[in-house]
Motif scaffolding. Structure first.
Motif, PDB file in Angstrom:
ATOM      1  N   LYS A 179      -1.955   3.591 -18.180  1.00 23.65           N
ATOM      2  CA  LYS A 179      -0.938   4.642 -18.272  1.00 23.65           C
ATOM      3  C   LYS A 179      -1.433   5.892 -18.995  1.00 23.65           C
ATOM      4  O   LYS A 179      -1.202   7.006 -18.520  1.00 23.65           O
ATOM      5  N   PRO A 180      -2.122   5.773 -20.151  1.00 25.30           N
ATOM      6  CA  PRO A 180      -2.642   6.994 -20.781  1.00 25.30           C
ATOM      7  C   PRO A 180      -3.607   7.758 -19.878  1.00 25.30           C
ATOM      8  O   PRO A 180      -3.625   9.000 -19.893  1.00 25.30           O
ATOM      9  N   LEU A 181      -4.401   7.031 -19.082  1.00 25.65           N
ATOM     10  CA  LEU A 181      -5.339   7.690 -18.173  1.00 25.65           C
ATOM     11  C   LEU A 181      -4.593   8.517 -17.130  1.00 25.65           C
ATOM     12  O   LEU A 181      -4.958   9.668 -16.853  1.00 25.65           O
ATOM     13  N   PHE A 182      -3.511   7.968 -16.583  1.00 28.13           N
ATOM     14  CA  PHE A 182      -2.743   8.694 -15.568  1.00 28.13           C
ATOM     15  C   PHE A 182      -1.958   9.844 -16.195  1.00 28.13           C
ATOM     16  O   PHE A 182      -1.800  10.905 -15.574  1.00 28.13           O
ATOM     17  N   HIS A 183      -1.458   9.661 -17.416  1.00 32.41           N
ATOM     18  CA  HIS A 183      -0.768  10.755 -18.097  1.00 32.41           C
ATOM     19  C   HIS A 183      -1.730  11.923 -18.343  1.00 32.41           C
ATOM     20  O   HIS A 183      -1.369  13.100 -18.145  1.00 32.41           O
ATOM     21  N   THR A 184      -2.946  11.611 -18.766  1.00 34.34           N
ATOM     22  CA  THR A 184      -3.960  12.658 -18.964  1.00 34.34           C
ATOM     23  C   THR A 184      -4.296  13.336 -17.638  1.00 34.34           C
ATOM     24  O   THR A 184      -4.465  14.561 -17.570  1.00 34.34           O
ATOM     25  N   LEU A 185      -4.387  12.534 -16.574  1.00 38.26           N
ATOM     26  CA  LEU A 185      -4.670  13.085 -15.247  1.00 38.26           C
ATOM     27  C   LEU A 185      -3.579  14.060 -14.823  1.00 38.26           C
ATOM     28  O   LEU A 185      -3.874  15.163 -14.325  1.00 38.26           O
ATOM     29  N   ILE A 186      -2.330  13.681 -15.009  1.00 36.93           N
ATOM     30  CA  ILE A 186      -1.213  14.561 -14.628  1.00 36.93           C
ATOM     31  C   ILE A 186      -1.249  15.850 -15.438  1.00 36.93           C
ATOM     32  O   ILE A 186      -1.006  16.949 -14.906  1.00 36.93           O
ATOM     33  N   LEU A 224       1.240   6.034 -10.897  1.00 38.72           N
ATOM     34  CA  LEU A 224       1.662   5.658 -12.246  1.00 38.72           C
ATOM     35  C   LEU A 224       2.924   4.792 -12.203  1.00 38.72           C
ATOM     36  O   LEU A 224       3.054   3.810 -12.951  1.00 38.72           O
ATOM     37  N   ALA A 225       3.855   5.151 -11.313  1.00 38.48           N
ATOM     38  CA  ALA A 225       5.105   4.383 -11.226  1.00 38.48           C
ATOM     39  C   ALA A 225       4.882   2.986 -10.659  1.00 38.48           C
ATOM     40  O   ALA A 225       5.669   2.074 -10.941  1.00 38.48           O
ATOM     41  N   PHE A 253       0.817  -1.202   0.000  1.00 40.83           N
ATOM     42  CA  PHE A 253       0.000   0.000   0.000  1.00 40.83           C
ATOM     43  C   PHE A 253       0.861   1.267   0.000  1.00 40.83           C
ATOM     44  O   PHE A 253       1.888   1.346   0.676  1.00 40.83           O
ATOM     45  N   GLY A 254       0.376   2.245  -0.784  1.00 35.02           N
ATOM     46  CA  GLY A 254       0.941   3.585  -0.744  1.00 35.02           C
ATOM     47  C   GLY A 254      -0.026   4.509  -0.039  1.00 35.02           C
ATOM     48  O   GLY A 254      -1.238   4.440  -0.247  1.00 35.02           O
TER      49      GLY A 254
END
Length: 317
Positions: free
Chosen positions: A213-220, A202-203, A61-62
């Protein structure tokens, strides 16, 4: 018990908790002590301890403490939520009452059918919090429009002969701008925490979730866009603060200028009155028949001369 059995046991416990709440997102209230104990026992995490710290990683967990602002029923509200994100579940420790953006995220997850993957749920949650911050910035921008109208009224009154403005007008605007600036500082901190959580998630995406990954890149990218929005609104606040300070300085200069002109006008009269008030035995003009009217005329002429000079120089504008 070997590692595989332990993983299977954690998966079974996760399914039990999911039966109590649909989907991988487990929402907890800070007052639910019994429920917190269950979570700590089932997953082996101490989410309460994470409230006191910053973003961290403990095994699977993070932990991501996020403080964010939202607009709820016209009121600006600040909330702090701790997220524990793992492969099987997303656990959120929320204040009471729960923030509106999290309720909106839950509805969005159910509507879009994104309740099968923990990391996807977490991305939707972060996106909803980011959208709430953007909505708050629009409201703050609207409030700045009202302050701008007030500032323009102050500036226009500098040339108005009907009504002058006072220090209280500027102080009121400055207090409003100070409150907005504090909220913007909180927004910047919130966006930094969101970006950190998104990049960390993402990491740590599992290999089977590479399609996220594209979803998290868009989020960032969206989080960074809102950061630029915060900077734009903050620059506008600073501009209004500078304008108000300038108006106050101009007003103070005008007041000093008025008193300087009054002093220059009455200075000859004070000089003459001081001269003729001296205890001198022989002052011929005191014995003249028209001495007093002549002194009055002389005083008026000498008072008008500096006034005409000041007016010609344009210092009365």
């Amino acid at each position: 018990m070997n590692i595989q059995d332990q993983r299977n046991g954690n998966g079974a416990r996760t399914q039990v908790l999911r039966s109590q709440q649909q989907g991988p997102w487990l929402r907890l209230n800070a007052t639910q002590n019994r429920r917190l104990d269950e979570i700590q026992h089932e997953f082996g995490i101490d989410i309460v301890r994470a409230v006191q710290g910053n973003a961290s990683q403990d095994g699977e967990f993070g932990y991501f403490p996020i403080t964010f602002l939202s607009l709820e029923q016209g009121q600006k509200k600040i909330s702090r939520v701790v997220f524990a994100v793992g492969r099987q579940a997303v656990i959120s420790l929320e204040p009471d009452p729960a923030p509106a953006p999290l309720a909106a995220a839950e509805q969005r997850i159910a509507r879009d059918g994104r309740n099968n993957d923990a990391f996807e749920c977490f991305a939707v949650i972060l996106q909803t919090i980011n959208d709430a911050t953007d909505e708050l910035l629009d409201a703050l921008n609207h409030d700045l429009g009202k302050v701008l109208v007030q500032t323009n009224s102050v500036l226009n009154s500098l040339e108005s002969r009907d009504r002058d403005f006072g220090v209280s007008d500027v102080v009121s605007a400055q207090l409003d701008l100070g409150e907005v600036e504090k909220l913007l500082s909180d927004c910047i901190e919130s966006q930094l925490q969101l970006a950190l959580a998104a990049r960390h998630a993402l990491a740590r995406l599992p290999a089977g979730d590479s399609w996220l990954k594209p979803l998290f890149h868009t989020l960032i990218d969206d989080i960074e866009a809102v950061e630029e929005h915060v900077s734009f609104v903050h620059d506008r606040v600073r501009l209004l603060q500078t304008t108000n300070n300038m108006a106050l300085n101009v007003k103070q200069n005008q007041i000093v200028k008025v008193f300087s002109v009054i002093t220059a006008v009455f200075l000859p009269a004070m000089l003459i009155s001081t001269y003729y008030s001296m205890n001198v035995a022989n002052m011929p003009i005191l014995e003249w028949q028209y001495g007093e009217p002549m002194i009055i005329v002389l005083t008026a002429v000498l008072a008008l001369l500096p006034l005409l000079y000041v007016k010609r120089r344009g210092w009365l504008r």
